[in-house]
Design an enzyme around this catalytic site. Sequence first.
Site, PDB file in Angstrom:
ATOM      1  N   GLY A  14       0.823  -1.213   0.000  1.00  0.00           N
ATOM      2  CA  GLY A  14       0.000   0.000   0.000  1.00  0.00           C
ATOM      3  C   GLY A  14       0.848   1.250   0.000  1.00  0.00           C
ATOM      4  N   HIS A  15       1.987   1.223  -0.700  1.00  0.00           N
ATOM      5  CA  HIS A  15       2.920   2.356  -0.612  1.00  0.00           C
ATOM      6  C   HIS A  15       2.470   3.599  -1.373  1.00  0.00           C
ATOM      7  CE1 HIS A  15       4.034   0.977  -4.551  1.00  0.00           C
ATOM      8  NE2 HIS A  15       4.953   1.906  -4.684  1.00  0.00           N
ATOM      9  N   ARG A  16       1.372   3.509  -2.103  1.00  0.00           N
ATOM     10  CA  ARG A  16       0.868   4.691  -2.807  1.00  0.00           C
ATOM     11  C   ARG A  16      -0.221   5.411  -2.023  1.00  0.00           C
ATOM     12  NH1 ARG A  16       1.596   4.694  -8.472  1.00  0.00           N
ATOM     13  NH2 ARG A  16       3.812   4.401  -8.808  1.00  0.00           N
ATOM     14  N   VAL A  19      -0.858   6.562   4.011  1.00  0.00           N
ATOM     15  CA  VAL A  19      -0.069   5.957   5.088  1.00  0.00           C
ATOM     16  C   VAL A  19       1.192   5.306   4.537  1.00  0.00           C
ATOM     17  CG1 VAL A  19      -0.110   4.150   6.842  1.00  0.00           C
ATOM     18  CG2 VAL A  19      -2.094   5.640   6.548  1.00  0.00           C
ATOM     19  N   GLY A  20       1.031   4.499   3.488  1.00  0.00           N
ATOM     20  CA  GLY A  20       2.174   3.801   2.907  1.00  0.00           C
ATOM     21  C   GLY A  20       3.228   4.781   2.387  1.00  0.00           C
ATOM     22  N   TYR A 140     -15.764  -2.802   8.391  1.00  0.00           N
ATOM     23  CA  TYR A 140     -14.325  -2.531   8.370  1.00  0.00           C
ATOM     24  C   TYR A 140     -13.695  -3.024   9.674  1.00  0.00           C
ATOM     25  CZ  TYR A 140     -10.139   0.501   8.206  1.00  0.00           C
ATOM     26  OH  TYR A 140      -8.862   0.997   8.206  1.00  0.00           O
ATOM     27  N   ASN A 169      -7.538   8.082  14.379  1.00  0.00           N
ATOM     28  CA  ASN A 169      -7.873   8.706  13.076  1.00  0.00           C
ATOM     29  C   ASN A 169      -6.661   9.460  12.502  1.00  0.00           C
ATOM     30  OD1 ASN A 169     -10.394   7.865  14.001  1.00  0.00           O
ATOM     31  ND2 ASN A 169     -11.453   9.595  13.068  1.00  0.00           N
ATOM     32  N   LEU A 170      -6.273   9.084  11.297  1.00  0.00           N
ATOM     33  CA  LEU A 170      -5.067   9.642  10.673  1.00  0.00           C
ATOM     34  C   LEU A 170      -5.418  10.760   9.699  1.00  0.00           C
ATOM     35  CD1 LEU A 170      -3.449   6.197   9.906  1.00  0.00           C
ATOM     36  CD2 LEU A 170      -2.517   7.897  11.492  1.00  0.00           C
TER      37      LEU A 170
END
Length: 328
Positions: A14-16, A19-20, A140, A169-170
């Site tokens: 998930g680097h795109r 967070v990633g 989720y 929460n980010l």
Amino acid sequence: MNTQNKEKTTYIAGHRGMVGQAIWQHLDDVGYENLVGRTSDALDLRDPHATQDFFEAKQPDFVVLAAARVGGILANDRYPADFIGDNLAIQQSVINAAHETGVERLIFLGSTCIYPKHAPQPMSEDSLLTGPLEPTNQWYAVAKIAGHKLCEAMHRQHGDDMLTLMPTNLYGPGDDFDLETSHVLPALLRKAHEAKSAAPDGSDASVTLWGSGEPRREFLYVDDLADAVRFVLETPEDEIREVAPEGMLNVGVGEDLSINDLMALIQEVVGHDGPIEHDRSKPDGTPRKLVDTSRMEELGWSADTSLREGIEKTYEWFKERVTSNVER
Ligand code: GFB
């Protein structure tokens, strides 16, 4: 910096995503030399065979599982099958492939919505599965609970070093600013920005908040989460298991505020002075979400970006993106 870690092949799933990307940038900045990533077009992590093939070819030492289907309260409620199905499938493929190929350490990223809707505040890791979930994000949450439990089971049955971080929460640069799918912070930043000088007389137009504005949330700047991931990667497993026997660690800032107060802070940062309205047909969700961060503190880590500073940086990113017309 741990020089041994620097040479490890570290796969960021998930680097795109917001967070990633932040984790990649941070590990790169501190000198990790062998970072690996695949876009979702190149590797569909819901496909266990493709995922296994990728792991066999790359043989990662470390895995950070930041790939997930995520979204705000409305997206969670509208697309329940995607939120539970995609997340279960991604986790299953990646965690199994990591087990099969003997990955040294895997860090799975969950979310604090896994805790019961009415969990005592601040929510400690021990409150997991002690009560009913918030209905809007139960799909989720169930997937994320299953992901954590799979990591715990892999440790219990096979001794695998698999840990779960539960960030609150980010928000930050790279966030989703689409008003239908985003979380509250980017949504309010965008609404306040667009309302500036937008009234017919040139004054600031109103901003409409969803729900009552009374729910309380805790917000973690994404670069702080990236640093928490680095910190955990570099902390020996026995030290972690001493404070977190089941391998789960909350990551938060230790302070929350109401959505109304968040709106006021965003107005200050953006320079918006118009009226605030409430659309009460939209859900409030969980009344309060503040995590107990004592485990991470005991290990020696705490977040250091203030909410104002984080919002200012996020707003800078957003404005650059708007003025350069780059759509996500
Ligand atoms: O950030 P948010 O979408 O998700 O909403 P949750 C937080 C609160 O802000 C809710 C209110 O009470 C919303 O009603 N809110 C006010 C708004 N105005 C807005 C707006 O314009 N947009 C949005 N999105 N909210 C999510 C979960 O819950 O949090 C996920 O659904 C995940 O599963 C994520 O756990 C971190 O904090 O309620």
